[in-house]
Design a protein around this motif. Structure first.
Motif, short mmCIF file in Angstrom:
data_model
loop_
_atom_site.label_atom_id
_atom_site.label_comp_id
_atom_site.label_asym_id
_atom_site.label_seq_id
_atom_site.Cartn_x
_atom_site.Cartn_y
_atom_site.Cartn_z
N GLU A 15 -5.29 6.36 -2.74
CA GLU A 15 -5.30 6.87 -1.95
C GLU A 15 -6.68 6.22 -1.43
OE1 GLU A 15 -4.68 10.90 -2.48
OE2 GLU A 15 -2.61 11.16 -3.00
N ILE A 38 -6.72 4.58 4.54
CA ILE A 38 -5.80 3.84 4.94
C ILE A 38 -6.28 2.97 6.07
CG2 ILE A 38 -5.33 5.32 6.87
CD1 ILE A 38 -3.45 2.31 5.23
N SER A 72 -10.42 2.05 -8.39
CA SER A 72 -10.83 3.26 -7.22
C SER A 72 -12.38 3.33 -6.73
CB SER A 72 -10.76 4.69 -8.01
OG SER A 72 -11.13 6.01 -6.78
N GLY A 82 -3.29 1.75 -3.02
CA GLY A 82 -1.88 3.13 -2.45
C GLY A 82 -2.02 3.91 -3.67
N TYR A 131 1.19 -1.35 0.27
CA TYR A 131 -0.18 -0.10 0.26
C TYR A 131 0.69 1.33 0.10
CZ TYR A 131 -3.10 3.59 1.98
OH TYR A 131 -4.27 4.88 2.11
N LYS A 139 1.17 4.20 -2.61
CA LYS A 139 1.24 5.89 -1.85
C LYS A 139 2.20 6.27 -2.43
CE LYS A 139 -0.36 7.95 1.46
NZ LYS A 139 -1.61 8.50 3.08
N TYR A 140 3.54 6.07 -2.42
CA TYR A 140 4.52 7.03 -2.32
C TYR A 140 5.93 6.85 -3.40
CZ TYR A 140 2.61 8.15 2.18
OH TYR A 140 2.00 8.60 3.45
#
Length: 208
Positions: free
Chosen positions: A134, A137, A106, A131, A73, A77-78
Motif C-alpha cells: 500500500e 498512490i 515497504s 500495491g 500496482y 493492492k486488490y
C-alpha cells in the motif's frame, strides 16, 4: 523464459513498429512471459538503422512501462498478497518469512520501484509489491513515471548508439547479464539479512 526467438521479435518490431514496443513492455509489466525489454532494445536498434523514429520508440517504451506499472500496482493492492500466500504454500515458504520480505520492501519501496526497472524479474514484481504494501498512490505514480522514463531512455539510447558498433545479439547478451547480476545482488541484499537474523534468533533460543 522468453518463448519468442530473436528473429520473431525483430519481425514483430519491423511489422508493428511502435505498437509492438508499447504492447510488449506493457504486457511484460502485467506478468506475462513476453520479452518486453528485448522488444524495446530491438526498437532502439531499428531506430539506429533509420527504420523507426528514436523519440517515438522511447515514448512508447516509457508509456508502456508506466501504464503497465499502474496496472501491476492495482493488481497487487486488490489481491496480490492472497496470490503470494497461495504460491508460498506450494513452495513451502513460511508466512513469517514473506512478512519479513514485505517489510523490507515497504521500507525501500521507492528505490525498488525506480531501480527495479533495471533488474530482471523485479521489473515485473516491483509494481504489484508496491500495491501489496500500500505505497501511497501519488508517490507510486511519481516514482513509477520516473523509473519508466529512465529505463526507457537508457534501453532505447543504448540500443540506438551501441547497436551501430556491435551486433544486436551481443548487445542483448550484455544487457541480460547485467539484469541477472543485479537480480542476484538484490536477492542477496534482501535474503541474507533475514537469514542472519533468523540464525541469530535460533542460536539465542538454544542458549536459553
Amino acid at each position: 523464459m522468453e518463448f519468442l526467438s530473436l528473429e520473431t521479435i525483430q519481425e514483430l518490431a519491423s511489422q508493428y513498429g511502435y505498437l509492438a514496443v508499447f504492447v510488449g513492455i506493457l504486457l511484460e509489466n502485467l506478468g506475462l512471459p513476453l520479452p518486453g525489454e528485448t522488444i524495446t532494445i530491438v526498437g532502439g536498434f531499428l531506430a539506429g538503422s533509420g527504420e523507426l523514429n528514436y523519440w517515438l520508440v522511447l515514448a512508447c517504451a516509457a508509456m508502456g512501462a508506466f501504464i503497465g506499472g499502474i496496472c501491476g500496482y492495482f493488481i497487487g493492492k486488490y489481491g496480490g498478497w492472497k496470490l503470494i500466500l497461495a504460491f508460498s504454500k506450494v513452495f513451502r515458504i513460511q508466512e513469517v518469512q514473506l512478512e519479513e520480505i514485505k517489510t523490507k520492501f515497504s521500507e525501500n519501496a521507492v528505490k525498488a520501484v525506480f531501480f527495479g526497472r533495471f533488474i530482471a524479474l523485479l521489473r515485473i514484481f516491483a509494481s504489484p509489491m508496491a500495491g501489496v504494501v500500500e505505497m501511497p498512490i501519488g508517490q507510486f505514480l511519481a516514482v513509477n513515471l520516473a523509473g519508466a522514463t529512465a529505463w526507457a531512455t537508457v534501453m532505447t539510447t543504448l540500443a540506438f548508439f551501441v547497436g551501430r558498433v556491435v551486433s544486436l545479439e551481443q548487445l542483448l547478451t550484455w544487457v541480460s547479464k547485467f539484469a541477472i547480476g543485479a537480480l542476484v545482488i538484490a536477492i542477496a541484499w534482501i535474503v541474507v539479512p533475514i537469514w542472519l537474523e533468523s540464525r541469530a534468533a535460533s542460536k539465542a533460543g538454544e542458549g536459553e
